[in-house]
Write a protein that holds these residues in place. Structure first.
Motif, PDB file in Angstrom:
ATOM      1  N   GLY A 237     -11.793  66.458  -5.014  1.00  0.00           N
ATOM      2  CA  GLY A 237     -12.656  66.753  -6.147  1.00  0.00           C
ATOM      3  C   GLY A 237     -12.688  65.552  -7.062  1.00  0.00           C
ATOM      4  N   VAL A 238     -13.344  65.714  -8.204  1.00  0.00           N
ATOM      5  CA  VAL A 238     -13.471  64.623  -9.163  1.00  0.00           C
ATOM      6  C   VAL A 238     -12.985  65.111 -10.514  1.00  0.00           C
ATOM      7  CG1 VAL A 238     -15.039  62.987 -10.267  1.00  0.00           C
ATOM      8  CG2 VAL A 238     -15.429  63.657  -7.901  1.00  0.00           C
ATOM      9  N   LEU A 239     -12.124  64.348 -11.139  1.00  0.00           N
ATOM     10  CA  LEU A 239     -11.548  64.712 -12.425  1.00  0.00           C
ATOM     11  C   LEU A 239     -12.641  64.905 -13.461  1.00  0.00           C
ATOM     12  CD1 LEU A 239      -8.664  65.016 -13.676  1.00  0.00           C
ATOM     13  CD2 LEU A 239      -8.931  62.684 -14.519  1.00  0.00           C
ATOM     14  N   GLY A 240     -12.678  66.091 -14.072  1.00  0.00           N
ATOM     15  CA  GLY A 240     -13.672  66.373 -15.091  1.00  0.00           C
ATOM     16  C   GLY A 240     -15.002  66.854 -14.569  1.00  0.00           C
ATOM     17  N   SER A 241     -15.169  66.932 -13.241  1.00  0.00           N
ATOM     18  CA  SER A 241     -16.443  67.347 -12.670  1.00  0.00           C
ATOM     19  C   SER A 241     -16.552  68.864 -12.662  1.00  0.00           C
ATOM     20  CB  SER A 241     -16.564  66.816 -11.242  1.00  0.00           C
ATOM     21  OG  SER A 241     -17.703  67.356 -10.603  1.00  0.00           O
ATOM     22  N   THR A 242     -17.785  69.357 -12.714  1.00  0.00           N
ATOM     23  CA  THR A 242     -18.028  70.798 -12.583  1.00  0.00           C
ATOM     24  C   THR A 242     -18.370  71.192 -11.144  1.00  0.00           C
ATOM     25  OG1 THR A 242     -20.375  70.529 -13.133  1.00  0.00           O
ATOM     26  CG2 THR A 242     -18.847  70.952 -14.951  1.00  0.00           C
ATOM     27  N   LEU A 243     -18.410  70.222 -10.239  1.00  0.00           N
ATOM     28  CA  LEU A 243     -18.700  70.520  -8.842  1.00  0.00           C
ATOM     29  C   LEU A 243     -17.468  71.118  -8.169  1.00  0.00           C
ATOM     30  CD1 LEU A 243     -20.681  67.298  -7.843  1.00  0.00           C
ATOM     31  CD2 LEU A 243     -21.602  69.538  -8.439  1.00  0.00           C
ATOM     32  N   PRO A 244     -17.660  71.971  -7.173  1.00  0.00           N
ATOM     33  CA  PRO A 244     -16.506  72.575  -6.506  1.00  0.00           C
ATOM     34  C   PRO A 244     -15.732  71.549  -5.685  1.00  0.00           C
ATOM     35  CG  PRO A 244     -18.523  73.150  -5.359  1.00  0.00           C
ATOM     36  CD  PRO A 244     -18.939  72.471  -6.630  1.00  0.00           C
ATOM     37  N   VAL A 245     -14.458  71.827  -5.484  1.00  0.00           N
ATOM     38  CA  VAL A 245     -13.650  71.018  -4.593  1.00  0.00           C
ATOM     39  C   VAL A 245     -14.197  71.144  -3.177  1.00  0.00           C
ATOM     40  CG1 VAL A 245     -11.352  70.804  -3.577  1.00  0.00           C
ATOM     41  CG2 VAL A 245     -11.590  71.204  -6.030  1.00  0.00           C
ATOM     42  N   ARG A 246     -14.222  70.039  -2.446  1.00  0.00           N
ATOM     43  CA  ARG A 246     -14.709  70.030  -1.076  1.00  0.00           C
ATOM     44  C   ARG A 246     -13.531  69.990  -0.108  1.00  0.00           C
ATOM     45  NH1 ARG A 246     -19.678  71.682  -1.487  1.00  0.00           N
ATOM     46  NH2 ARG A 246     -19.974  70.998   0.669  1.00  0.00           N
ATOM     47  N   PHE A 247     -13.678  70.637   1.055  1.00  0.00           N
ATOM     48  CA  PHE A 247     -12.653  70.671   2.086  1.00  0.00           C
ATOM     49  C   PHE A 247     -13.254  70.128   3.380  1.00  0.00           C
ATOM     50  CE2 PHE A 247      -9.204  72.820  -0.027  1.00  0.00           C
ATOM     51  CZ  PHE A 247      -9.841  73.453  -1.091  1.00  0.00           C
ATOM     52  N   PRO A 248     -13.217  68.815   3.594  1.00  0.00           N
ATOM     53  CA  PRO A 248     -13.871  68.229   4.769  1.00  0.00           C
ATOM     54  C   PRO A 248     -13.258  68.721   6.077  1.00  0.00           C
ATOM     55  CG  PRO A 248     -13.299  66.546   3.149  1.00  0.00           C
ATOM     56  CD  PRO A 248     -12.613  67.795   2.734  1.00  0.00           C
ATOM     57  N   THR A 249     -14.108  69.031   7.014  1.00  0.00           N
ATOM     58  CA  THR A 249     -13.644  69.391   8.346  1.00  0.00           C
ATOM     59  C   THR A 249     -12.912  68.219   8.996  1.00  0.00           C
ATOM     60  OG1 THR A 249     -15.514  70.903   8.574  1.00  0.00           O
ATOM     61  CG2 THR A 249     -14.376  70.267  10.596  1.00  0.00           C
ATOM     62  N   SER A 250     -13.302  66.992   8.638  1.00  0.00           N
ATOM     63  CA  SER A 250     -12.669  65.816   9.228  1.00  0.00           C
ATOM     64  C   SER A 250     -11.188  65.712   8.891  1.00  0.00           C
ATOM     65  CB  SER A 250     -13.381  64.541   8.760  1.00  0.00           C
ATOM     66  OG  SER A 250     -13.359  64.447   7.345  1.00  0.00           O
ATOM     67  N   LEU A 251     -10.742  66.378   7.829  1.00  0.00           N
ATOM     68  CA  LEU A 251      -9.329  66.341   7.460  1.00  0.00           C
ATOM     69  C   LEU A 251      -8.522  67.451   8.122  1.00  0.00           C
ATOM     70  CD1 LEU A 251      -9.476  65.418   3.665  1.00  0.00           C
ATOM     71  CD2 LEU A 251      -8.930  63.945   5.612  1.00  0.00           C
ATOM     72  N   LEU A 290      -6.883  56.501   7.724  1.00  0.00           N
ATOM     73  CA  LEU A 290      -7.704  55.989   6.620  1.00  0.00           C
ATOM     74  C   LEU A 290      -8.958  56.849   6.530  1.00  0.00           C
ATOM     75  CD1 LEU A 290      -7.506  52.119   7.182  1.00  0.00           C
ATOM     76  CD2 LEU A 290      -5.959  53.608   5.881  1.00  0.00           C
ATOM     77  N   TRP A 291      -9.273  57.269   5.310  1.00  0.00           N
ATOM     78  CA  TRP A 291     -10.386  58.200   5.111  1.00  0.00           C
ATOM     79  C   TRP A 291     -11.083  57.891   3.805  1.00  0.00           C
ATOM     80  CZ3 TRP A 291     -10.745  61.977   1.168  1.00  0.00           C
ATOM     81  CH2 TRP A 291     -11.799  62.904   1.315  1.00  0.00           C
ATOM     82  N   ARG A 292     -12.392  58.029   3.814  1.00  0.00           N
ATOM     83  CA  ARG A 292     -13.205  57.945   2.600  1.00  0.00           C
ATOM     84  C   ARG A 292     -14.088  59.185   2.524  1.00  0.00           C
ATOM     85  NH1 ARG A 292     -13.160  52.502   4.205  1.00  0.00           N
ATOM     86  NH2 ARG A 292     -12.652  51.010   2.534  1.00  0.00           N
ATOM     87  N   PRO A 293     -14.247  59.785   1.354  1.00  0.00           N
ATOM     88  CA  PRO A 293     -15.126  60.958   1.269  1.00  0.00           C
ATOM     89  C   PRO A 293     -16.531  60.688   1.797  1.00  0.00           C
ATOM     90  CG  PRO A 293     -13.835  60.747  -0.745  1.00  0.00           C
ATOM     91  CD  PRO A 293     -13.567  59.509   0.061  1.00  0.00           C
ATOM     92  N   ALA A 294     -17.059  59.493   1.572  1.00  0.00           N
ATOM     93  CA  ALA A 294     -18.430  59.197   1.987  1.00  0.00           C
ATOM     94  C   ALA A 294     -18.563  59.100   3.503  1.00  0.00           C
ATOM     95  CB  ALA A 294     -18.903  57.892   1.343  1.00  0.00           C
ATOM     96  N   GLU A 295     -17.477  58.725   4.215  1.00  0.00           N
ATOM     97  CA  GLU A 295     -17.570  58.542   5.660  1.00  0.00           C
ATOM     98  C   GLU A 295     -17.426  59.849   6.418  1.00  0.00           C
ATOM     99  OE1 GLU A 295     -14.782  55.654   6.995  1.00  0.00           O
ATOM    100  OE2 GLU A 295     -16.071  53.978   6.468  1.00  0.00           O
ATOM    101  N   ARG A 296     -16.673  60.786   5.867  1.00  0.00           N
ATOM    102  CA  ARG A 296     -16.468  62.088   6.490  1.00  0.00           C
ATOM    103  C   ARG A 296     -15.822  61.976   7.874  1.00  0.00           C
ATOM    104  NH1 ARG A 296     -21.902  65.553   4.933  1.00  0.00           N
ATOM    105  NH2 ARG A 296     -21.746  65.282   2.669  1.00  0.00           N
ATOM    106  N   ARG A 297     -14.931  61.024   8.039  1.00  0.00           N
ATOM    107  CA  ARG A 297     -14.135  60.939   9.252  1.00  0.00           C
ATOM    108  C   ARG A 297     -12.843  60.199   8.937  1.00  0.00           C
ATOM    109  NH1 ARG A 297     -16.705  56.432  13.355  1.00  0.00           N
ATOM    110  NH2 ARG A 297     -16.634  54.641  11.948  1.00  0.00           N
TER     111      ARG A 297
END
Length: 398
Positions: A237-251, A290-297
């Protein structure tokens, strides 16, 4: 800057195995670990910010116990936490020519049956050090180094606390995972005002823990069973954001356990581009992901021989520095780089479905069930990351 967390019992921490890793200062300038000569354990400080890393042994008058905790401070001294019965003793170690100097700081007594006390992660700046004591029904945060006198109890709060993540560079706001009334939720403790406020609550019945936070980008790494009741999953998630926490399948790595241990700093307002380093343990051993949210893998890389497992630090330039120790190189740092969009290095075979390059297949992220409804219901329930609802100057006391 990245704020690091100590692992919760759910991820298998074994404080009786000191060779599993070391503790780094928040800026990565120093590290400290227990090592041994034969059957005798002794502290060792590593200096990592020079041209070449080097180690300084800090043996005392007698060998240390395997469960002894160490933490390097910003000035190069090493805080040591020893246990003697119900008393927890603190001192500062420093090299003095051929020997080791020791400055006693005092003790904390935890006489309640089953009580425990552990050091919190290093504070940004490294001028102070803190610990959390946990009893049957309450927890307390102590300042154990850098104060005007000996250990000082700062805040006591109901519930049993674990974890520990710093949310500001001043070392004032501390996130703790608190078990209370059968659920674990992350709360923020203001050490200056002595106030407590909620930080992470995905669903009322879920166990939600904060693992890491990066203050440049606001990226948060969390663990929760909200999307899969009874089974913890990694999310972001992002500190201070109102968006929900994401749970990537890649993790989700079949038959493996993944624990984040470093986040790339310097990615201001770009949490999706932050590189995250994972310690992955599975049937074939331990390696680095190694993982980045934008890469999704996840990219899987072999760990260097002798890696002090779970220890490491990202530079702003995107280089992952991993301390290691072997017979040939007692004090070394391996550097790994995996640019976005390029395949990582060769890795051990990973059970489960994988692409040919060893990475987990990229699939859409998953939000916890009910997250969308939580974002629109009236009155608004706690957000996954509701820090904006409790501004830093007026935290709500629980």
């Amino acid at each position: 800057m990245t704020a690091c967390a100590i692992e919760s019992p759910s991820v298998g921490t074994d404080d009786r195995s000191p060779e599993r890793g070391c503790v780094l200062t928040a800026d990565g300038a120093y590290a400290a670990r227990l090592t041994r000569d034969g059957d005798s354990w002794f502290p060792e400080r590593w200096t990592l910010d020079g041209p070449e890393p080097y180690a300084v042994p800090l043996p005392g008058n007698q060998p240390e116990e395997p469960g002894t905790e160490l933490q390097p401070l910003g000035d190069g001294r090493v805080l040591i936490h020893r246990r003697a019965g119900v008393r927890h003793l603190f001192a500062l170690l420093y090299p003095t020519g051929p020997g080791t100097g020791e400055l006693p700081l005092g003790a904390v007594e935890c006489a309640e049956p089953g009580a425990r006390l552990a050091l919190l992660p290093p504070v940004p700046g490294g001028a102070r050090a803190y610990a959390v004591s946990v009893g049957a029904r309450t927890s307390a945060v102590w300042q154990v180094a850098g104060g005007p006198s000996g250990p000082e109890r700062l805040v006591e709060l109901p519930g049993r606390c674990s974890g520990g993540v710093w949310l500001d560079r001043a070392g004032r706001l501390l996130a703790l995972d608190r078990e209370l009334e059968g659920c674990t939720k992350t709360v923020v403790v203001d050490l200056e005002l002595g106030e407590v406020s909620p930080l992470l609550q995905i669903t009322p019945a879920s166990d939600d823990r904060l693992l890491m936070a990066d203050l440049d980008s606001g990226l948060l790494l969390i663990s929760s069973d909200a999307p899969s009741p009874g089974a913890e999953r990694l999310g972001w998630g992002v500190l201070g954001s109102t968006l929900p926490v994401r749970f990537p399948t890649s993790l989700r790595l079949p038959e493996c356990t993944a624990v984040p241990f470093a986040i790339q700093p310097g990615q201001v307002l770009e949490p999706e581009n932050c590189a995250v380093a994972l310690r992955i343990e599975g049937p074939v051993g331990t390696w680095v992901g190694l993982w980045r949210p934008a890469e999704r893998r996840v990219r899987h890389l072999a760990a260097p021989q002798g890696w002090l497992t779970g220890s490491g630090l990202w530079t702003r330039e995107g280089v992952l520095r991993l301390p290691f120790s072997t017979g040939e190189t007692p004090c070394g740092v391996a550097e790994l780089r995996a640019p976005a969009g390029e395949p990582g290095a060769t890795a051990p075979a990973v059970p489960g479905g994988r692409d040919q390059d060893g990475t987990a297949a990229g699939t859409p992220d998953e939000a916890p069930r009910g997250a969308a409804e939580q974002g629109t219901a009236e009155p608004a329930p706690p957000r996954p990351v509701p820090l904006q609802q409790a501004p830093l100057g007026r935290l709500v006391t629980n």
